[in-house]
Design an enzyme around this catalytic site. Structure first.
Site, PDB file in Angstrom:
ATOM      1  N   ARG A  89       5.867 141.252  89.069  1.00 42.94           N
ATOM      2  CA  ARG A  89       6.958 141.331  90.061  1.00 42.94           C
ATOM      3  C   ARG A  89       7.417 142.760  89.911  1.00 42.94           C
ATOM      4  O   ARG A  89       7.074 143.586  88.790  1.00 42.94           O
ATOM      5  CB  ARG A  89       8.341 140.855  89.416  1.00 42.94           C
ATOM      6  N   TYR A 126      10.277 141.059 100.213  1.00 40.45           N
ATOM      7  CA  TYR A 126      11.370 141.228 101.014  1.00 40.45           C
ATOM      8  C   TYR A 126      12.496 141.980 100.563  1.00 40.45           C
ATOM      9  O   TYR A 126      12.307 142.485  99.336  1.00 40.45           O
ATOM     10  CB  TYR A 126      12.200 139.649 100.914  1.00 40.45           C
TER      11      TYR A 126
HETATM   12  C1  LIG Z   1       8.796 135.189  88.872  1.00 37.97           C
HETATM   13  C2  LIG Z   1      10.281 134.608  89.270  1.00 37.97           C
HETATM   14  C3  LIG Z   1      10.766 135.112  90.380  1.00 37.97           C
HETATM   15  C4  LIG Z   1      12.176 134.391  90.832  1.00 37.97           C
HETATM   16  N1  LIG Z   1      12.658 134.905  92.001  1.00 37.97           N
HETATM   17  C5  LIG Z   1      13.743 134.169  92.159  1.00 37.97           C
HETATM   18  C6  LIG Z   1      14.466 134.481  93.421  1.00 37.97           C
HETATM   19  O1  LIG Z   1      14.042 135.365  94.172  1.00 37.97           O
HETATM   20  N2  LIG Z   1      15.717 134.039  93.703  1.00 37.97           N
HETATM   21  C7  LIG Z   1      16.466 133.239  92.701  1.00 37.97           C
HETATM   22  O2  LIG Z   1      17.647 132.663  92.946  1.00 37.97           O
HETATM   23  N3  LIG Z   1      15.660 133.040  91.894  1.00 37.97           N
HETATM   24  C8  LIG Z   1      14.748 133.488  91.374  1.00 37.97           C
HETATM   25  N4  LIG Z   1      13.881 133.047  90.200  1.00 37.97           N
HETATM   26  C9  LIG Z   1      14.583 131.923  89.266  1.00 37.97           C
HETATM   27  C10 LIG Z   1      15.673 132.768  88.544  1.00 37.97           C
HETATM   28  O3  LIG Z   1      15.114 133.780  87.863  1.00 37.97           O
HETATM   29  C11 LIG Z   1      16.076 131.715  87.432  1.00 37.97           C
HETATM   30  O4  LIG Z   1      16.260 130.452  87.967  1.00 37.97           O
HETATM   31  C12 LIG Z   1      17.725 132.244  87.015  1.00 37.97           C
HETATM   32  O5  LIG Z   1      17.419 133.404  86.304  1.00 37.97           O
HETATM   33  C13 LIG Z   1      18.145 131.151  86.056  1.00 37.97           C
HETATM   34  O6  LIG Z   1      19.470 131.740  85.466  1.00 37.97           O
HETATM   35  P1  LIG Z   1      19.955 131.040  84.191  1.00 37.97           P
HETATM   36  O7  LIG Z   1      21.581 131.685  83.971  1.00 37.97           O
HETATM   37  O8  LIG Z   1      19.736 129.582  84.113  1.00 37.97           O
HETATM   38  O9  LIG Z   1      18.970 131.478  83.062  1.00 37.97           O
HETATM   39  P2  LIG Z   1      18.406 133.003  82.390  1.00 37.97           P
HETATM   40  O10 LIG Z   1      18.624 133.791  83.968  1.00 37.97           O
HETATM   41  O11 LIG Z   1      17.058 132.800  82.181  1.00 37.97           O
HETATM   42  O12 LIG Z   1      19.312 133.319  81.589  1.00 37.97           O
HETATM   43  C14 LIG Z   1      19.321 132.910  80.269  1.00 37.97           C
HETATM   44  C15 LIG Z   1      20.015 133.690  79.445  1.00 37.97           C
HETATM   45  O13 LIG Z   1      20.449 132.929  77.998  1.00 37.97           O
HETATM   46  C16 LIG Z   1      19.972 134.088  77.230  1.00 37.97           C
HETATM   47  N5  LIG Z   1      19.624 133.092  75.983  1.00 37.97           N
HETATM   48  C17 LIG Z   1      18.544 132.230  75.862  1.00 37.97           C
HETATM   49  N6  LIG Z   1      18.485 131.789  74.581  1.00 37.97           N
HETATM   50  C18 LIG Z   1      19.378 131.832  73.966  1.00 37.97           C
HETATM   51  C19 LIG Z   1      19.690 131.817  72.594  1.00 37.97           C
HETATM   52  N7  LIG Z   1      19.164 130.882  71.754  1.00 37.97           N
HETATM   53  N8  LIG Z   1      21.043 132.350  72.153  1.00 37.97           N
HETATM   54  C20 LIG Z   1      21.684 132.923  73.112  1.00 37.97           C
HETATM   55  N9  LIG Z   1      21.412 133.424  74.360  1.00 37.97           N
HETATM   56  C21 LIG Z   1      20.220 132.884  74.881  1.00 37.97           C
HETATM   57  C22 LIG Z   1      18.858 134.766  77.628  1.00 37.97           C
HETATM   58  O14 LIG Z   1      19.073 135.995  76.871  1.00 37.97           O
HETATM   59  C23 LIG Z   1      19.526 134.900  79.141  1.00 37.97           C
HETATM   60  O15 LIG Z   1      20.424 135.982  79.244  1.00 37.97           O
HETATM   61  C24 LIG Z   1      12.601 133.570  89.758  1.00 37.97           C
HETATM   62  C25 LIG Z   1      12.181 133.405  88.507  1.00 37.97           C
HETATM   63  C26 LIG Z   1      10.848 133.849  88.439  1.00 37.97           C
HETATM   64  C27 LIG Z   1      10.049 133.342  87.039  1.00 37.97           C
END
Ligand SMILES: Cc1cc2nc3c(=O)[nH]c(=O)nc-3n(C[C@H](O)[C@H](O)[C@H](O)COP(=O)(O)OP(=O)(O)OC[C@H]3O[C@@H](n4cnc5c(N)ncnc54)[C@H](O)[C@@H]3O)c2cc1C
Length: 597
Positions: A89, A126
């Protein structure tokens, strides 16, 4: 729809922590890893040994979720696994690509996404940040960057590796890649996971990647995490008690699970190497419609509404259904029972002796199940008018009704059992609400008519009309108060053997081809003894001086009622047997009415 992740993150963080929004601003505790959760008490335990308790725990801790291990049936082994692909990325300022004649064509149009396919690798490009930055996801076999990629964020990758992995791509695209700057270039493994049976355990709920990690092939993971948050915010509405939380979390799961997992599934399909660019474009369009043709706010608000409706154990539904159960005579807006004990009634009735054979013509057509209890040539019927007031369901107001009640009737059920009652072929009312609720919920043959009452101490005169056209005059004169307040005066005018009111319910089918057919057609019986609350007569006035004068006019004067009034007018008055006015309190809600069979 394309936004820079950092901007989106900042905006969400701003909304959560800003003092200007609704509610208490969120306080963020960064660098506070959680090592354990107790779902029953909603307690989280931090790495530093401290803990915190709340009404619930939202496990939004991403693909490597710790909270996930606290779901039933999920052991520590339920981890995300590698999908076989990794992704670079990086970002390139759009201007750089515009300035290069070789790459200009790819970025000239604003808001356009490009995907450049190889057999087992692809580059997705994009714009973000108001078309000032181009964002890249370069997906490739994991083995080619295995040493560098992990499933974690912030794995710096050398640009040489990027160029090596895509060396077979066209010159234009390798040129584009060459502008990647080492600063922003990262690589990591793309992780997938088996579906979870549930996202909820008591007071613990998962959202986002913790519940459903996403492959990036549709760019939906962030969106789905935000949608999860929207739904959770709606089901955990303000004013909810702590005890209600677990059920609401289950509701949240039922709102979100199917959609998030379906999009997860679509993302896997789109990411397959075997898919041709043409196929990918086609299904991408199909999936895009599913992904974007949805507003989680509207959806969750409606699902919560429907869930609340379903919580009400016994609720009357009638048209229009879209707005929820209808308040009416038998339920409040939130489906509680009505209290009719303070309502008042004045019932004036004139009982006549008449021809049985004429009355018999008013039985429901085509049915042999109706007959008179006595085979004699005379029979009895009453015209009875009631003025209701202090009706809770009408905000304290009331209305008038007037009907024909044919006494001494029997309905013979298919099994031969006989139901004895007073048959009511028509009931006029002067207010829409009871007409509709009575027709739909009770099957009563109600129609509209104006019913005006003129009363003084000795007389009770009723005039019935439609659009100013008078069709009936019912007069009782020389009324005298009697001291006998009959306990059973919930019945109509002295009928002693009848046990309730019988009506013929008929709801026509819709459709030209269904003319004459019914969606519902059966006999309804409202048993006097089951009336609740019971009417409490307080004053009775009687007279033998009463008259009924009916004028059917013609079709132009009574275009919808002429055929009815004409038949009522054909009932000969052999003798006025009695007339009375009963005043009292407590009005039954008629909920005892039910199908005879
Ligand atoms: C290469 C790639 C490209 C992507 N592109 C896109 C895109 O273009 N558009 C899109 O919508 N999605 C995209 N995604 C998916 C998207 O990034 C994730 O689905 C999204 O970030 C999920 O959000 P979340 O809040 O569930 O988890 P995360 O964003 O992973 O957030 C989890 C949080 O929890 C914290 N955490 C974890 N464990 C603990 C713990 N034990 N104690 C305290 N805190 C903790 C972490 O530090 C983090 O801040 C992409 C993913 C990848 C891998």
């Amino acid at each position: 729809m394309l936004a820079h992740r950092v901007r989106l993150h900042d905006a969400l963080k701003g909304a959560a922590t800003s003092p200007s929004g609704k509610g208490k601003p969120v306080q963020l505790h960064l660098s506070s890893p959680i090592v354990d959760v107790d779902p029953a008490s909603a307690t989280i335990h931090f790495k530093d040994g401290s803990s915190a308790q709340g009404d619930l725990v939202i496990g939004a801790d991403g693909v490597h979720s710790v909270t996930r291990t606290k779901l039933p049936g999920v052991s520590g082994s339920r981890k995300a696994f590698s999908s076989g692909k990794s992704a670079f990325r990086f970002l390139i300022p759009r201007q750089i690509l515009l300035d290069d004649p070789a790459t200009r064509q790819y970025v000239e149009s604003e808001g356009l996404m490009h995907i450049c396919y190889g057999r087992d690798r692809r580059i997705v490009m994009y714009p973000t940040s108001n078309n000032t930055l181009m964002n890249f996801v370069a997906i490739h076999p994991e083995s080619e960057t295995d040493q560098t990629a992990t499933g974690d964020w912030n794995n710096a990758a050398p640009k040489e590796l990027l160029l090596e992995v895509y060396k077979t791509f066209s010159e234009d695209w390798t040129k584009i890649l060459s502008y990647a700057d080492n600063e922003s270039l990262k690589v990591w493994k793309l992780l997938d996971m088996e579906l979870l049976d549930t996202w909820v355990n008591d007071r613990l709920v998962l959202l986002g990647d913790a519940a459903h990690p996403f492959l990036p092939h549709q760019g939906q993971g962030g969106g789905q995490a935000v949608e999860d948050g929207v739904a959770l915010g709606i089901v955990l509405e303000k004013g909810l008690s702590n005890a209600e939380v677990p059920d609401r979390l289950k509701l949240y799961e039922s709102i979100r699970k199917e959609r998030a997992e379906r999009i997860q599934h679509y993302s896997r399909i789109v990411g397959k190497d075997t898919i041709s660019p043409q196929e990918a474009a086609k299904i991408m369009l199909e999936f895009t419609n599913y992904n974007y043709g949805h507003d989680e706010f509207d959806n969750a608000v409606q699902r919560l509404r429907e869930w609340k409706w379903a919580q009400r154990p016994s609720t009357y539904w009638r048209m229009p259904r879209a707005f929820g159960p209808m308040p009416g005579p038998r339920q409040t807006h939130d489906s509680q029972a009505r209290d009719g004990r303070a309502s008042t009634f004045i019932t004036a009735s004139i009982k006549i002796k008449t021809s049985r054979t004429v009355l018999q013509t008013l039985f429901p057509p085509g049915s042999a199940s109706w007959r008179f209890q006595s085979p004699g040539t005379v029979a009895y019927c009453s015209f009875s008018q009631t003025t209701l007031n202090k009706m809770e369901w009408l905000g304290g107001s009331g209305y008038n009704h007037l009907g024909l009640y044919i006494h001494g009737v029997e309905y013979v059920k298919q099994d031969g059992e006989v139901v004895r009652g007073t048959y009511m072929p028509i009931l006029f009312e002067n207010l829409t609400d009871p007409i509709i609720s009575g027709r739909e919920e009770l099957g009563m043959p109600k129609l509209y008519s104006a019913i005006d009452v003129e009363r003084d101490s000795k007389s009770y005169h009723i005039r019935t009309s439609w659009n100013g056209m008078t069709w009936g005059r019912f007069e009782i004169n020389d009324l005298e108060e009697t001291s006998q307040v009959n306990e059973s005066t919930g019945k109509i005018s002295g009928d002693t053997t009848d046990e309730g009111i019988l009506v013929d319910r008929y709801m026509p089918s819709v459709g030209r081809e269904n003319k004459g057919k019914a969606d519902a057609h059966y006999t309804v019986f409202d048993r006097f003894s089951e009336a609740e609350p019971k009417p409490q007569p307080q004053r009775i006035l009687r007279s033998s001086n009463a008259s009924v004068v009916l004028n059917p006019r013609d079709w132009s004067a009574l275009p919808t009622l002429h055929h009815i009034i004409e038949r009522l007018a054909s009932i000969p008055v052999y003798q006025v047997l009695s007339a009375q006015v009963v005043e009292g309190v407590s009005v039954p809600d008629v909920s005892s009415a039910r199908r005879v069979e």
